[in-house]
Design a protein around this motif. Sequence first.
Motif, mmCIF file in Angstrom:
data_model
loop_
_atom_site.group_PDB
_atom_site.id
_atom_site.type_symbol
_atom_site.label_atom_id
_atom_site.label_comp_id
_atom_site.label_asym_id
_atom_site.label_seq_id
_atom_site.Cartn_x
_atom_site.Cartn_y
_atom_site.Cartn_z
ATOM 1 N N LYS A 1 1.710 11.417 6.329
ATOM 2 C CA LYS A 1 0.662 11.527 5.171
ATOM 3 C C LYS A 1 -0.819 12.055 5.694
ATOM 4 C CE LYS A 1 1.380 9.780 1.356
ATOM 5 N NZ LYS A 1 1.857 9.520 0.095
ATOM 6 N N ASN A 2 -0.864 12.697 6.480
ATOM 7 C CA ASN A 2 -2.080 13.465 7.196
ATOM 8 C C ASN A 2 -2.916 12.243 7.731
ATOM 9 O OD1 ASN A 2 -1.503 15.921 6.205
ATOM 10 N ND2 ASN A 2 -1.948 15.382 4.159
ATOM 11 N N ASP A 3 -2.238 11.369 8.608
ATOM 12 C CA ASP A 3 -3.263 10.180 9.348
ATOM 13 C C ASP A 3 -3.797 10.868 10.543
ATOM 14 O OD1 ASP A 3 -0.954 10.001 10.680
ATOM 15 O OD2 ASP A 3 -1.178 7.989 10.630
ATOM 16 N N GLY A 4 -3.477 11.937 11.064
ATOM 17 C CA GLY A 4 -3.686 12.590 12.094
ATOM 18 C C GLY A 4 -3.188 11.801 13.380
ATOM 19 N N GLY A 5 -1.890 11.051 13.193
ATOM 20 C CA GLY A 5 -1.281 10.513 14.234
ATOM 21 C C GLY A 5 -1.810 9.028 14.371
ATOM 22 N N GLU A 6 -2.924 8.571 13.425
ATOM 23 C CA GLU A 6 -3.397 7.145 13.808
ATOM 24 C C GLU A 6 -2.523 6.171 13.903
ATOM 25 O OE1 GLU A 6 -6.756 4.307 11.990
ATOM 26 O OE2 GLU A 6 -6.536 6.273 10.905
ATOM 27 N N ALA B 1 0.873 -1.125 -0.084
ATOM 28 C CA ALA B 1 -0.148 0.003 0.085
ATOM 29 C C ALA B 1 0.890 1.355 -0.129
ATOM 30 C CB ALA B 1 -0.948 -0.115 1.244
ATOM 31 N N GLU B 2 0.288 2.108 -0.686
ATOM 32 C CA GLU B 2 1.164 3.431 -0.994
ATOM 33 C C GLU B 2 1.793 4.126 0.482
ATOM 34 O OE1 GLU B 2 0.438 8.289 -1.933
ATOM 35 O OE2 GLU B 2 -1.014 6.686 -2.549
ATOM 36 N N GLU B 3 0.903 4.074 1.367
ATOM 37 C CA GLU B 3 1.413 4.683 2.708
ATOM 38 C C GLU B 3 2.539 3.863 3.212
ATOM 39 O OE1 GLU B 3 -1.088 4.924 6.717
ATOM 40 O OE2 GLU B 3 -1.092 6.856 5.760
ATOM 41 N N SER B 4 2.516 2.476 3.346
ATOM 42 C CA SER B 4 3.392 1.617 3.913
ATOM 43 C C SER B 4 4.877 1.593 3.032
ATOM 44 C CB SER B 4 3.002 0.088 3.741
ATOM 45 O OG SER B 4 2.418 -0.038 4.815
ATOM 46 N N VAL B 5 4.555 1.858 1.758
ATOM 47 C CA VAL B 5 5.749 1.849 0.767
ATOM 48 C C VAL B 5 6.375 3.142 1.186
ATOM 49 C CG1 VAL B 5 6.672 2.345 -1.367
ATOM 50 C CG2 VAL B 5 5.105 0.512 -1.058
ATOM 51 N N HIS C 1 8.483 6.834 14.388
ATOM 52 C CA HIS C 1 7.859 8.026 14.294
ATOM 53 C C HIS C 1 8.326 9.191 15.123
ATOM 54 C CE1 HIS C 1 3.985 6.760 12.442
ATOM 55 N NE2 HIS C 1 4.240 5.685 13.202
ATOM 56 N N LEU C 2 9.084 8.841 16.107
ATOM 57 C CA LEU C 2 9.624 9.968 16.896
ATOM 58 C C LEU C 2 10.764 10.531 16.536
ATOM 59 C CD1 LEU C 2 9.171 8.617 20.652
ATOM 60 C CD2 LEU C 2 7.791 10.261 19.493
ATOM 61 N N PHE C 3 11.589 9.938 15.950
ATOM 62 C CA PHE C 3 12.934 10.470 15.264
ATOM 63 C C PHE C 3 13.056 10.541 13.758
ATOM 64 C CE2 PHE C 3 13.763 8.062 19.180
ATOM 65 C CZ PHE C 3 14.285 9.335 19.950
ATOM 66 N N VAL C 4 12.033 10.024 12.937
ATOM 67 C CA VAL C 4 12.153 10.055 11.258
ATOM 68 C C VAL C 4 10.974 10.519 10.920
ATOM 69 C CG1 VAL C 4 12.803 8.854 9.360
ATOM 70 C CG2 VAL C 4 13.906 8.192 11.285
ATOM 71 N N LEU C 5 9.782 9.843 11.235
ATOM 72 C CA LEU C 5 8.580 9.994 10.286
ATOM 73 C C LEU C 5 7.789 11.192 10.816
ATOM 74 C CD1 LEU C 5 7.545 6.303 10.154
ATOM 75 C CD2 LEU C 5 8.504 7.681 8.359
ATOM 76 N N GLY C 6 7.819 11.474 12.143
ATOM 77 C CA GLY C 6 6.903 12.397 12.700
ATOM 78 C C GLY C 6 5.689 11.483 13.385
ATOM 79 N N ILE C 7 4.862 12.193 14.207
ATOM 80 C CA ILE C 7 3.819 11.417 14.559
ATOM 81 C C ILE C 7 2.610 11.334 13.653
ATOM 82 C CG2 ILE C 7 1.993 11.883 16.515
ATOM 83 C CD1 ILE C 7 4.703 11.496 17.820
ATOM 84 N N GLU C 8 2.817 12.358 12.767
ATOM 85 C CA GLU C 8 1.623 12.336 11.752
ATOM 86 C C GLU C 8 2.218 11.895 10.356
ATOM 87 O OE1 GLU C 8 -1.618 15.279 9.705
ATOM 88 O OE2 GLU C 8 -1.080 15.615 11.834
#
Length: 129
Positions: A93-98, A29-33, A84-91
Motif C-alpha cells: 500500500k505504497n509504504d515504500g517498503g517500510e 487499522a486498514e493496512e493491517s486488515v 512480504h517476499l512470497f505474497v505481499l511484495g516488499i512494498e
Amino acid sequence: MKKSIFIWIVKLIAVVILVQTLFFKFTGAEESVYIFTKLGIEPFGRIGSGVAELIASILILIPRTTLLGALIGAGTMLGAIFSHLFVLGIEVKNDGGELFTLAIITLLCCIILLFQNKNKIPDLLRFKI
C-alpha cells in the motif's frame, strides 16, 4: 559495560518496533486488515501475531527470558519477511517498503540477542529458564 549497553539498545530497538505495530494490529487499522486479508488469515492471524509479538516484547526485556523472547520475535519476523517476499511484495500500500525494512531490523536484533544468549540454549531445551 559497553557490551551491556549495546545489548540493551538492541533489545529496545526490537521491542519498540514490535510494540509500535501492536496498536495497528489490535485496533484493526486498514493496512493491517489489508495485509492479513491478502494472506487469508484475517482476523485470527492479525490478532495472533499481535499476541505473539506482545509476548516476545515482554520476554525480551526480562534478562532471564531474553532468549525465549528473541526466538519468538525471530519466528514472527521470519513469517512477516516470507509473507512480504512470497505474497505481499516488499512494498505494501505504497509504504515504500517500510514494514519490510522494520521486519528485517527486528529480525537482526533478535538474531543478535540469540547469539548473545546462545549459552542458555541447553537450559531452554531442558525447560530451565
